[in-house]
Design a protein around this motif. Structure first.
Motif, PDB file in Angstrom:
ATOM      1  N   LYS A 334      25.541  -5.039  -4.188  1.00  0.00           N
ATOM      2  CA  LYS A 334      25.080  -6.423  -4.311  1.00  0.00           C
ATOM      3  C   LYS A 334      23.935  -6.723  -3.350  1.00  0.00           C
ATOM      4  O   LYS A 334      23.122  -7.611  -3.614  1.00  0.00           O
ATOM      5  N   THR A 335      23.888  -5.980  -2.234  1.00  0.00           N
ATOM      6  CA  THR A 335      22.843  -6.183  -1.224  1.00  0.00           C
ATOM      7  C   THR A 335      22.197  -4.842  -0.916  1.00  0.00           C
ATOM      8  O   THR A 335      22.892  -3.869  -0.616  1.00  0.00           O
ATOM      9  N   LEU A 336      20.869  -4.788  -0.982  1.00  0.00           N
ATOM     10  CA  LEU A 336      20.140  -3.536  -0.764  1.00  0.00           C
ATOM     11  C   LEU A 336      19.011  -3.763   0.232  1.00  0.00           C
ATOM     12  O   LEU A 336      18.212  -4.687   0.084  1.00  0.00           O
ATOM     13  N   ASN A 337      18.965  -2.903   1.262  1.00  0.00           N
ATOM     14  CA  ASN A 337      17.880  -2.924   2.242  1.00  0.00           C
ATOM     15  C   ASN A 337      17.134  -1.604   2.120  1.00  0.00           C
ATOM     16  O   ASN A 337      17.693  -0.537   2.375  1.00  0.00           O
ATOM     17  N   VAL A 338      15.870  -1.663   1.754  1.00  0.00           N
ATOM     18  CA  VAL A 338      15.056  -0.473   1.519  1.00  0.00           C
ATOM     19  C   VAL A 338      13.889  -0.466   2.491  1.00  0.00           C
ATOM     20  O   VAL A 338      13.191  -1.472   2.641  1.00  0.00           O
ATOM     21  N   GLN A 339      13.700   0.659   3.171  1.00  0.00           N
ATOM     22  CA  GLN A 339      12.547   0.837   4.053  1.00  0.00           C
ATOM     23  C   GLN A 339      11.767   2.061   3.563  1.00  0.00           C
ATOM     24  O   GLN A 339      12.355   3.117   3.338  1.00  0.00           O
ATOM     25  N   ALA A 340      10.482   1.919   3.412  1.00  0.00           N
ATOM     26  CA  ALA A 340       9.674   3.034   2.902  1.00  0.00           C
ATOM     27  C   ALA A 340       8.255   2.902   3.412  1.00  0.00           C
ATOM     28  O   ALA A 340       7.804   1.827   3.816  1.00  0.00           O
ATOM     29  N   ARG A 341       7.534   4.014   3.391  1.00  0.00           N
ATOM     30  CA  ARG A 341       6.120   3.998   3.743  1.00  0.00           C
ATOM     31  C   ARG A 341       5.323   4.557   2.575  1.00  0.00           C
ATOM     32  O   ARG A 341       5.782   5.436   1.847  1.00  0.00           O
ATOM     33  N   VAL A 342       4.146   4.029   2.427  1.00  0.00           N
ATOM     34  CA  VAL A 342       3.282   4.415   1.318  1.00  0.00           C
ATOM     35  C   VAL A 342       2.048   5.088   1.893  1.00  0.00           C
ATOM     36  O   VAL A 342       1.332   4.504   2.722  1.00  0.00           O
ATOM     37  N   MET A 365      17.878  -8.397  -2.000  1.00  0.00           N
ATOM     38  CA  MET A 365      17.164  -7.185  -1.618  1.00  0.00           C
ATOM     39  C   MET A 365      16.158  -7.488  -0.515  1.00  0.00           C
ATOM     40  O   MET A 365      15.414  -8.465  -0.570  1.00  0.00           O
ATOM     41  N   THR A 366      16.170  -6.619   0.513  1.00  0.00           N
ATOM     42  CA  THR A 366      15.183  -6.654   1.586  1.00  0.00           C
ATOM     43  C   THR A 366      14.397  -5.352   1.523  1.00  0.00           C
ATOM     44  O   THR A 366      14.978  -4.272   1.489  1.00  0.00           O
ATOM     45  N   CYS A 367      13.084  -5.459   1.505  1.00  0.00           N
ATOM     46  CA  CYS A 367      12.238  -4.275   1.374  1.00  0.00           C
ATOM     47  C   CYS A 367      11.177  -4.296   2.462  1.00  0.00           C
ATOM     48  O   CYS A 367      10.428  -5.268   2.604  1.00  0.00           O
ATOM     49  N   GLY A 368      11.136  -3.226   3.259  1.00  0.00           N
ATOM     50  CA  GLY A 368      10.111  -3.090   4.276  1.00  0.00           C
ATOM     51  C   GLY A 368       9.149  -1.981   3.906  1.00  0.00           C
ATOM     52  O   GLY A 368       9.555  -0.822   3.785  1.00  0.00           O
ATOM     53  N   LEU A 369       7.882  -2.307   3.712  1.00  0.00           N
ATOM     54  CA  LEU A 369       6.876  -1.327   3.310  1.00  0.00           C
ATOM     55  C   LEU A 369       5.827  -1.189   4.398  1.00  0.00           C
ATOM     56  O   LEU A 369       5.214  -2.178   4.819  1.00  0.00           O
ATOM     57  N   THR A 370       5.633   0.023   4.871  1.00  0.00           N
ATOM     58  CA  THR A 370       4.540   0.335   5.784  1.00  0.00           C
ATOM     59  C   THR A 370       3.476   1.087   4.995  1.00  0.00           C
ATOM     60  O   THR A 370       3.703   2.206   4.552  1.00  0.00           O
ATOM     61  N   ILE A 371       2.339   0.464   4.797  1.00  0.00           N
ATOM     62  CA  ILE A 371       1.285   1.008   3.952  1.00  0.00           C
ATOM     63  C   ILE A 371       0.229   1.652   4.839  1.00  0.00           C
ATOM     64  O   ILE A 371      -0.393   0.987   5.667  1.00  0.00           O
ATOM     65  N   ILE A 372       0.045   2.948   4.678  1.00  0.00           N
ATOM     66  CA  ILE A 372      -0.875   3.721   5.513  1.00  0.00           C
ATOM     67  C   ILE A 372      -2.167   3.942   4.731  1.00  0.00           C
ATOM     68  O   ILE A 372      -2.166   4.609   3.695  1.00  0.00           O
ATOM     69  N   SER A 373      -3.262   3.371   5.223  1.00  0.00           N
ATOM     70  CA  SER A 373      -4.502   3.477   4.460  1.00  0.00           C
ATOM     71  C   SER A 373      -5.683   3.109   5.332  1.00  0.00           C
ATOM     72  O   SER A 373      -5.562   2.320   6.277  1.00  0.00           O
ATOM     73  N   SER A 374      -6.846   3.668   5.019  1.00  0.00           N
ATOM     74  CA  SER A 374      -8.079   3.285   5.698  1.00  0.00           C
ATOM     75  C   SER A 374      -8.798   2.176   4.947  1.00  0.00           C
ATOM     76  O   SER A 374      -9.682   1.523   5.491  1.00  0.00           O
ATOM     77  N   VAL A 375      -8.419   1.975   3.687  1.00  0.00           N
ATOM     78  CA  VAL A 375      -9.024   0.914   2.881  1.00  0.00           C
ATOM     79  C   VAL A 375      -7.890   0.074   2.306  1.00  0.00           C
ATOM     80  O   VAL A 375      -7.576   0.156   1.117  1.00  0.00           O
ATOM     81  N   PRO A 376      -7.202  -0.717   3.141  1.00  0.00           N
ATOM     82  CA  PRO A 376      -6.010  -1.426   2.686  1.00  0.00           C
ATOM     83  C   PRO A 376      -6.279  -2.403   1.555  1.00  0.00           C
ATOM     84  O   PRO A 376      -5.414  -2.638   0.716  1.00  0.00           O
ATOM     85  N   LYS A 377      -7.483  -2.977   1.518  1.00  0.00           N
ATOM     86  CA  LYS A 377      -7.759  -3.941   0.461  1.00  0.00           C
ATOM     87  C   LYS A 377      -7.742  -3.293  -0.912  1.00  0.00           C
ATOM     88  O   LYS A 377      -7.499  -3.945  -1.924  1.00  0.00           O
ATOM     89  N   ALA A 378      -8.035  -1.985  -0.956  1.00  0.00           N
ATOM     90  CA  ALA A 378      -8.072  -1.288  -2.234  1.00  0.00           C
ATOM     91  C   ALA A 378      -6.780  -0.518  -2.508  1.00  0.00           C
ATOM     92  O   ALA A 378      -6.648   0.088  -3.565  1.00  0.00           O
ATOM     93  N   ASP A 379      -5.861  -0.521  -1.553  1.00  0.00           N
ATOM     94  CA  ASP A 379      -4.654   0.283  -1.721  1.00  0.00           C
ATOM     95  C   ASP A 379      -3.640  -0.471  -2.579  1.00  0.00           C
ATOM     96  O   ASP A 379      -3.416  -1.673  -2.397  1.00  0.00           O
ATOM     97  N   ASN A 380      -3.028   0.237  -3.513  1.00  0.00           N
ATOM     98  CA  ASN A 380      -2.100  -0.397  -4.451  1.00  0.00           C
ATOM     99  C   ASN A 380      -0.644  -0.071  -4.142  1.00  0.00           C
ATOM    100  O   ASN A 380       0.227  -0.263  -4.976  1.00  0.00           O
ATOM    101  N   GLY A 381      -0.378   0.452  -2.924  1.00  0.00           N
ATOM    102  CA  GLY A 381       0.976   0.903  -2.623  1.00  0.00           C
ATOM    103  C   GLY A 381       2.030  -0.174  -2.751  1.00  0.00           C
ATOM    104  O   GLY A 381       3.163   0.098  -3.163  1.00  0.00           O
ATOM    105  N   VAL A 382       1.680  -1.421  -2.403  1.00  0.00           N
ATOM    106  CA  VAL A 382       2.666  -2.482  -2.461  1.00  0.00           C
ATOM    107  C   VAL A 382       3.122  -2.761  -3.893  1.00  0.00           C
ATOM    108  O   VAL A 382       4.188  -3.315  -4.137  1.00  0.00           O
ATOM    109  N   LEU A 383       2.313  -2.335  -4.867  1.00  0.00           N
ATOM    110  CA  LEU A 383       2.679  -2.554  -6.264  1.00  0.00           C
ATOM    111  C   LEU A 383       3.851  -1.696  -6.705  1.00  0.00           C
ATOM    112  O   LEU A 383       4.392  -1.897  -7.796  1.00  0.00           O
ATOM    113  N   GLN A 384       4.218  -0.727  -5.855  1.00  0.00           N
ATOM    114  CA  GLN A 384       5.420   0.055  -6.158  1.00  0.00           C
ATOM    115  C   GLN A 384       6.622  -0.853  -6.361  1.00  0.00           C
ATOM    116  O   GLN A 384       7.520  -0.564  -7.147  1.00  0.00           O
TER     117      GLN A 384
END
Length: 512
Positions: A334-342, A365-384
């Motif tokens: 019923k409750t999910l905590n997800v941590q991931a990096r892109v 649901m709680t989701c923590g995303l760490t997005i690793i990128s040099s061009v964050p504005k163009a990165d689509n990782g959060v769309l996962q």
């Protein structure tokens, strides 16, 4: 002097007591003076109660409610109280509190630490020598021990065993030591008392050799192992811990397969954090909360599951997709905590909704995303996340934390920018919170997608406070950490709120 968790321990009968008779008299005067003021302020209560009027068996109980140091100090107020501290039920010693206090100038830090440690060892030995050994509830040692101090460790473990302490906590991690020193913790000593008495066992930075022949842990409810080297038959040992409710293993080694036997019907919480295990397998059908942090490995549950809450953090690429595709045991939570990096320019992992892979019971649901990128504005990782939300048709609340780690990387020649997220209709999603909102293209696309498809959404909250993180475990260069508030988010929120006719609140700068 060394300290307990609360304060320094100086038993009144201890040879370590360096106070002069005059000082003791002054302490007594202060206590009597304080007593006098209490009599003046509340005459009825003070004259109607005296410690000496209580039954002899009640006086040690009252004394045990004080921290050990205060109990020792109080004991000098009256000769009849002098030995009451010997029945104190919680003996908690922490040398690190003392190391953080005043440092003698005539010693180097290393020599000073050795002297403080010697005082700590002497004080602990003195306390357990004069203590009655009766009615011990908790015995705790927090002190980094060197190899030559093993004899003291054995003495302390033997005292904890002979006094049948219910809660035993040994943290032997040496903070300033340039190399690892691992002491063997003899579980057999706790097993040799003829009956089971330990209800909670916490071990940090030791080595153990568990096996199926240890039968003295039948009332053990909580087992916490951190930085522990495990040799022998750990599953066989667990099979004898029939009352175990909470098992936490953090950065332990020596266990290839973390197997939880079917006998552990009372196990409610299981935590496996950065283990060497290549597989987690358990039969605990009554498990309510499961936590895992580490590489992607098989996680298998046998039999019926009552799991209600799960916390998963997979390391490496496409961790978010692995959680929703490769961990079938969490389908009923019923409750999910997800941590991931892109990672940079990572292609979206396609997650096709299917009846046997739907999270039909997931509500929060709680989701923590760490997005690793040099061009964050163009990165689509959060769309996962949009692809994953298609598997949660009953979701009611979503808490998304986003952070960006910057480092220089070249865009692959074959990188193809993908289309926006395709999200299904949600009829139960009512509350959404997004932190680290920067108005990046992928972030705004995800937010608009949620606003469009969450038919009953009542409130979306945005926190535009920016924190740039680094990932030292990836060997990335520290570009710097920044914290700032983006005022442009308010304009975007106002226009988007009008477009979708949904309430969007931009939170203020968080208080420090």
């Amino acid at each position: 002097m060394a300290r307990t968790r609360e304060e320094e321990v100086v038993p009144p009968t201890s040879p370590l007591d360096l106070r002069q008779p005059m000082e003791e008299a002054e302490v007594g005067k202060l206590c009597m003076c304080d007593h006098h003021h209490r009599v003046t302020d509340t005459p009825i209560l003070a004259t109607s109660f005296r410690m000496e009027d209580l039954p002899a068996e009640i006086q040690p109980v009252i004394m045990s409610l004080l921290p050990l140091k205060e109990a020792a100090r109080t004991s000098i107020v009256s000769k009849s109280w002098r030995m009451l501290w010997r029945f104190h039920c919680n003996l908690c010693f922490d040398s690190r509190n003392d190391m953080d206090s005043d440092t003698d100038d005539e010693f180097t830090h290393r020599d000073s630490t050795k002297i403080k440690q010697a005082k700590f060892i002497e004080t602990v030995n003195c306390v357990i020598q004069h203590h009655s050994g009766l009615g011990i509830n908790k015995f705790s040692i927090r002190c980094g021990l060197h190899k030559e101090d093993s004899e003291h460790l054995n003495r302390w473990i033997s005292f904890a065993a002979s006094s049948k302490a219910k809660i035993i906590d040994f943290n032997l991690k040496i903070i300033d030591c340039p190399f690892d020193i691992v002491h063997h913790f003899p579980l057999e000593v706790l097993d040799a008392q003829g009956s089971s008495f330990v209800q909670s066992l916490v071990l940090v930075d030791v080595a153990i050799n568990p096996h199926s022949g240890l039968h003295g842990f039948t009332v053990l409810k909580r087992l916490v192992l951190k930085y522990v080297e495990i040799f022998g038959d750990f599953p066989g040992f667990l099979a004898n811990c029939l009352a175990l409710e909470d098992l936490e293993m953090i950065k332990c080694s020596g266990v290839t397969t973390l197997s939880i036997p079917r006998q552990l019907d009372k196990l409610q919480h299981l935590l496996a954090d950065i283990m060497d295990a290549e597989m987690v397998e358990f039969h605990a059908g009554n498990l309510a909360h499961f936590e895992y942090k580490g590489p992607v490995i098989p996680i298998v549950l046998h039999g019926f599951s009552k799991l209600e809450k799960a916390t998963i953090m997979f390391e490496g690429n496409k961790g978010l997709a692995h959680v929703f595709n490769d961990v079938p045991i969490i389908l009923g939570v019923k409750t999910l905590n997800v941590q991931a990096r892109v990672l940079p320019f990572e292609q979206l992992e396609k997650v096709a909704p299917r009846p046997h892979g739907m999270f039909l019971h997931l509500r929060h649901m709680t989701c923590g995303l760490t997005i690793i990128s040099s061009v964050p504005k163009a990165d689509n990782g959060v769309l996962q996340l949009a692809c994953s939300l298609n598997l949660t048709p009953q979701l009611e609340t979503l808490h998304l934390d986003t952070a960006y780690s910057h480092y220089k990387v070249s865009m692959p020649d074959d990188f193809i920018e993908e289309e926006g997220p395709h999200m299904h209709r949600h009829d139960h999603l009512r509350s959404v919170y997004i932190s680290g909102f920067r108005c990046y293209t992928a972030q705004t696309a995800l937010a608009c997608c949620i606003l469009e498809n969450a038919c009953v959404l009542e409130h979306m909250r945005l926190q535009p406070w920016i924190t740039t993180r680094i990932c030292p475990d990836l060997g990335l260069e520290n570009i710097g950490v920044e914290g700032r508030f983006l005022p442009g988010v308010r304009d975007w929120a106002r226009l988007t709120s009008e477009c979708f006719s949904k309430v969007i609140t931009v939170l203020d700068v968080p208080s420090e």
